[in-house]
Design a protein around this motif. Sequence first.
Motif, PDB file in Angstrom:
ATOM      1  N   ALA A  78      66.113  35.831  50.513  1.00 21.68           N
ATOM      2  CA  ALA A  78      65.496  36.196  51.782  1.00 21.68           C
ATOM      3  C   ALA A  78      65.399  37.722  51.792  1.00 21.68           C
ATOM      4  CB  ALA A  78      66.356  35.699  52.936  1.00 21.68           C
ATOM      5  N   PRO A  79      64.627  38.287  52.723  1.00 19.62           N
ATOM      6  CA  PRO A  79      64.556  39.752  52.744  1.00 19.62           C
ATOM      7  C   PRO A  79      65.930  40.359  53.026  1.00 19.62           C
ATOM      8  CG  PRO A  79      62.929  38.789  54.239  1.00 19.62           C
ATOM      9  CD  PRO A  79      63.772  37.674  53.746  1.00 19.62           C
ATOM     10  N   CYS A  80      66.151  41.552  52.494  1.00 21.05           N
ATOM     11  CA  CYS A  80      67.413  42.251  52.743  1.00 21.05           C
ATOM     12  C   CYS A  80      67.541  42.569  54.224  1.00 21.05           C
ATOM     13  CB  CYS A  80      67.447  43.545  51.937  1.00 21.05           C
ATOM     14  SG  CYS A  80      68.828  44.606  52.354  1.00 21.05           S
ATOM     15  N   CYS A 136      76.266  38.617  49.869  1.00 27.06           N
ATOM     16  CA  CYS A 136      74.946  38.871  50.468  1.00 27.06           C
ATOM     17  C   CYS A 136      74.438  37.674  51.268  1.00 27.06           C
ATOM     18  CB  CYS A 136      73.938  39.225  49.384  1.00 27.06           C
ATOM     19  SG  CYS A 136      72.274  39.427  50.036  1.00 27.06           S
ATOM     20  N   PRO A 137      74.210  37.868  52.586  1.00 21.96           N
ATOM     21  CA  PRO A 137      73.737  36.741  53.392  1.00 21.96           C
ATOM     22  C   PRO A 137      72.304  36.347  53.054  1.00 21.96           C
ATOM     23  CG  PRO A 137      73.846  38.732  54.724  1.00 21.96           C
ATOM     24  CD  PRO A 137      74.426  39.072  53.382  1.00 21.96           C
ATOM     25  N   SER A 138      71.563  37.248  52.441  1.00 22.28           N
ATOM     26  CA  SER A 138      70.183  36.930  52.083  1.00 22.28           C
ATOM     27  C   SER A 138      70.085  36.349  50.673  1.00 22.28           C
ATOM     28  CB  SER A 138      69.305  38.173  52.188  1.00 22.28           C
ATOM     29  OG  SER A 138      69.179  38.570  53.523  1.00 22.28           O
ATOM     30  N   HIS A 139      71.230  36.130  50.045  1.00 24.21           N
ATOM     31  CA  HIS A 139      71.297  35.539  48.711  1.00 24.21           C
ATOM     32  C   HIS A 139      70.452  36.305  47.705  1.00 24.21           C
ATOM     33  CE1 HIS A 139      73.256  31.601  49.886  1.00 24.21           C
ATOM     34  NE2 HIS A 139      73.146  32.289  50.990  1.00 24.21           N
ATOM     35  N   HIS A 189      79.465  31.769  46.021  1.00 24.49           N
ATOM     36  CA  HIS A 189      78.928  32.544  47.139  1.00 24.49           C
ATOM     37  C   HIS A 189      79.801  32.337  48.357  1.00 24.49           C
ATOM     38  CE1 HIS A 189      76.078  34.102  50.086  1.00 24.49           C
ATOM     39  NE2 HIS A 189      75.626  34.804  49.078  1.00 24.49           N
ATOM     40  N   VAL A 235      77.635  32.798  53.421  1.00 28.53           N
ATOM     41  CA  VAL A 235      77.106  33.402  54.645  1.00 28.53           C
ATOM     42  C   VAL A 235      75.604  33.413  54.487  1.00 28.53           C
ATOM     43  CG1 VAL A 235      78.918  34.965  55.356  1.00 28.53           C
ATOM     44  CG2 VAL A 235      77.320  35.705  53.604  1.00 28.53           C
ATOM     45  N   ASN A 236      74.910  33.277  55.560  1.00 26.48           N
ATOM     46  CA  ASN A 236      73.475  33.490  55.534  1.00 26.48           C
ATOM     47  C   ASN A 236      73.056  33.990  56.904  1.00 26.48           C
ATOM     48  OD1 ASN A 236      73.401  31.173  57.157  1.00 26.48           O
ATOM     49  ND2 ASN A 236      73.226  29.875  55.341  1.00 26.48           N
ATOM     50  N   VAL A 237      71.787  34.347  56.977  1.00 22.55           N
ATOM     51  CA  VAL A 237      71.285  34.949  58.199  1.00 22.55           C
ATOM     52  C   VAL A 237      71.570  34.057  59.395  1.00 22.55           C
ATOM     53  CG1 VAL A 237      69.211  35.813  59.301  1.00 22.55           C
ATOM     54  CG2 VAL A 237      69.439  35.913  56.816  1.00 22.55           C
ATOM     55  N   TYR A 277      62.590  43.890  58.386  1.00 26.46           N
ATOM     56  CA  TYR A 277      61.631  44.974  58.204  1.00 26.46           C
ATOM     57  C   TYR A 277      61.447  45.829  59.452  1.00 26.46           C
ATOM     58  CZ  TYR A 277      60.535  42.257  54.067  1.00 26.46           C
ATOM     59  OH  TYR A 277      60.637  41.579  52.887  1.00 26.46           O
TER      60      TYR A 277
END
Lengths: 359, 441
Positions: free
Chosen positions: B365-367, B416-419, A13, A16-18, A117
């Motif tokens: 996590a959510p997209c 993808c940052p949300s894995h 991977h 990166v993450n949020v 959302y």
Amino acid sequence: MNLVNVSSSPHLHEHVNVRKVMWTVVIALLPALIAAYIFFGWRSIWITILGVAAAVGTEALVQFLTKRPITVSDGSAVVTGMFLAFNLPPLTAWWIPVVGSVFAITIGKQIFGGLGYNPVNPALLGRAFLMASWPVQMTTGWATKLANAGVSTISGLKQTLITGGDAQLQNLITSATPLNVAQQIRGDIIAGTAGDSARTIFHQLSSLDYIKELFWGNIGGCIGEVSAAALILGAAILVYKHYIEWRIPISYIGTVAFLSWMVGGIDGLFSGPILFHIFSGGLILGAFFMATDMVTSPVTKKGRLIFGLGCGILTVVIRTWGGYPEGVSYSILIMNVATPLIDRLTPQKPFGFRKKSKK
Amino acid sequence: MCAKTFKGGIHPHDYKHFSNHKKIEKFPAPKKLYIPLIQHIGRPAVPIVKVGDEIKKGQKIADASGFVSIPMHSPVSGKITKIGPYPHPTGTIQHAIEIENDGKNEWISKLQDDEQFMSLSPEKMKERIQNAGICGMGGAGFPTHVKLSPPENRPIDIVILNGVECEPYLTSDHRLMLENPEEIIAGLRIIMKILGAKRGYIGIELNKKDAITVFKQMLRDEKNMSVVPCMLRYPQGAEKQLIYAATKRKVPAGGLPMDVGAVVQNVGTAFAIYEALRYHKPLIERITTMSGSIVNEPKNLKVPVGTPLSQLLEFCGGTTEDIGKIISGGPMMGFALPNSDAPATKTTSGFVFMSPAEVVDTTEAPCLRCGRCVDACPMNLIPTFIAENVKNAQYDAAMKLGVLDCIECGSCGYVCPSHIQLVQWIKIGKIEVNKLKLKDK
Ligand code: SF4
Ligand code: SF4
């Protein structure tokens, strides 16, 4: 032997993450905040801190009350708070950022289920709410480094005013942002109610000297939009990290450039001051930081171009003919709403796709 | 070097340094081997030996069960001790033939040296390839003789050898190219003759400059063969992406390389083809990379097909710490294995061992709708929407979004940052969509 992990590919991977993305955005916004301090003083920092604190506090509180995991450390509320404050006049009332952030987080984000959302950019929604509820607090309180407000930092402009002796104009210029001035005097010029001095001012506003001031940030305006240079520096970090993608900012700014050249001048079609429009107001902030907000912009590549185009058209329309000089945040808000539709209408063709497959 | 590439894709860290300088070592055949009856795409082979049979090295022990199938041969001499279910490197359980090695290494018939192999007719050549049990050695393992038999209305004018090896960690093709370039070129020449192709290319990624130099040197007087240096971009080694990089031809969605007059073969396959034609040698061994940060001594090994992974690992000195994940193949497209029982097969390009800390977090996590997956997809799909539709059982919508065009390269999941486990959802989607399609028929 120990049980080993057997999840699906890929097994690597990018890491990166949020959290990483959001905190990088915060860092990318810091140059602009520093510029705000330099040009507007401590008040701008104070307003920003209030906005951020209120956003983070609200998010934590709402998540606590609704018994959801508290995710404030992901940085997204910090970003929202900063964006909101960045869209406020530096001398606005202290409770304005607080009310705005509370609204942005609750109504703009958490009500929909939190990050990912929300249909529109929460900060922009918060700002629209403030604008509708407290228009006075939202449109006064501009400041410049010279403390006496307005665009009077250009010596030439001052000179014109003195020799022109136009009290009404002077009044206007000392109480607003350059875009405001430009829009009003342009209207007057086209309607034929303005004198020569108005014409001169308009030309001075679009002179290279003044554009330089705009670029560095020596002008009146909102906290975060003041220095195009600082914003571009921050945006460069995000582009470099691939956290924002070129399509939206480029199509947005490109559209504004073209249209304001076409209709934004006082000498007929195609006489508009392009650079003035690019560097004044919140365009740079909006195009690089707000329009590119992942959650509320299209995911398809073509969709992103259309999104930028739409933002650009709306911005110029509002700036040129609207009852309010700045079109960036409303344009982005409107396009946020259109995003699901744009995504649906711009499906991508798989690599090698052909219209009629010959068999 | 002016390198070619395609649109989209990602740039994973390549981790080749563990093994790219390690010369290919011959792994001595183990005591027990497990030859899976399915090592390729197509129908499984059927055993033609029974428990207790004495066999020789190179002897056919299972026959192809149709055109899209290949036979299996024994890599050792010895005795058949069992035929039954056994762990398979795809992470599943498949039927396999268990052989006890007698250590004598007796060939069924001495390898002959047929120097005149190039004068064989294309039909004869294909027959020999088919009899040798050769399948694509890059990954999926499509039976090679089938790929070399395109229908009449699909003339092939170019052959591309795939030496890209874009998967992180893997270096088996790299080493083969350095150590056996002549054989690979001979293989390419055979393939070109069979297909009547006018041009041959060897695609190699820029992280193997030494291999590029070797082939440039060797092909400098060849008019119809050349090297295509490819940019470091994953998945450059995917067929459609490689064809595009080399020729700018776009394989139609849902189509095959032959639709644009191209055939792609892995360099290892070319090598096997050469050995089959020149020496009548069946495919009983292959080069496999053993790598990963926790492998004591990463290696490139020449491994008899059917060798259990545990033995290979032992040969590499085991691991330095607990194993977090075992991957058969590369980390982008390979399969995670529950343990090290599975054997190497004809398509096993490598095994990668990861520490627990290196295992990717798979909590979704959510997209964020960030579109990173869209930008990374080399097939220009919208992975997030496909996954979303599959999650909601909207298989029709997933099909319209091109779920079947996905090459499962994993680029989307990588960024993808949300894995979000995009590839996993897409794989499920493919299965469901194919079920729907069957129903429609
Ligand atoms: S959707 Fe398929 S082809 Fe596209 S990046 Fe993901 S795995 Fe690769
Ligand atoms: S990369 Fe992940 S988070 Fe971003 S759009 Fe794709 S699925 Fe959503």
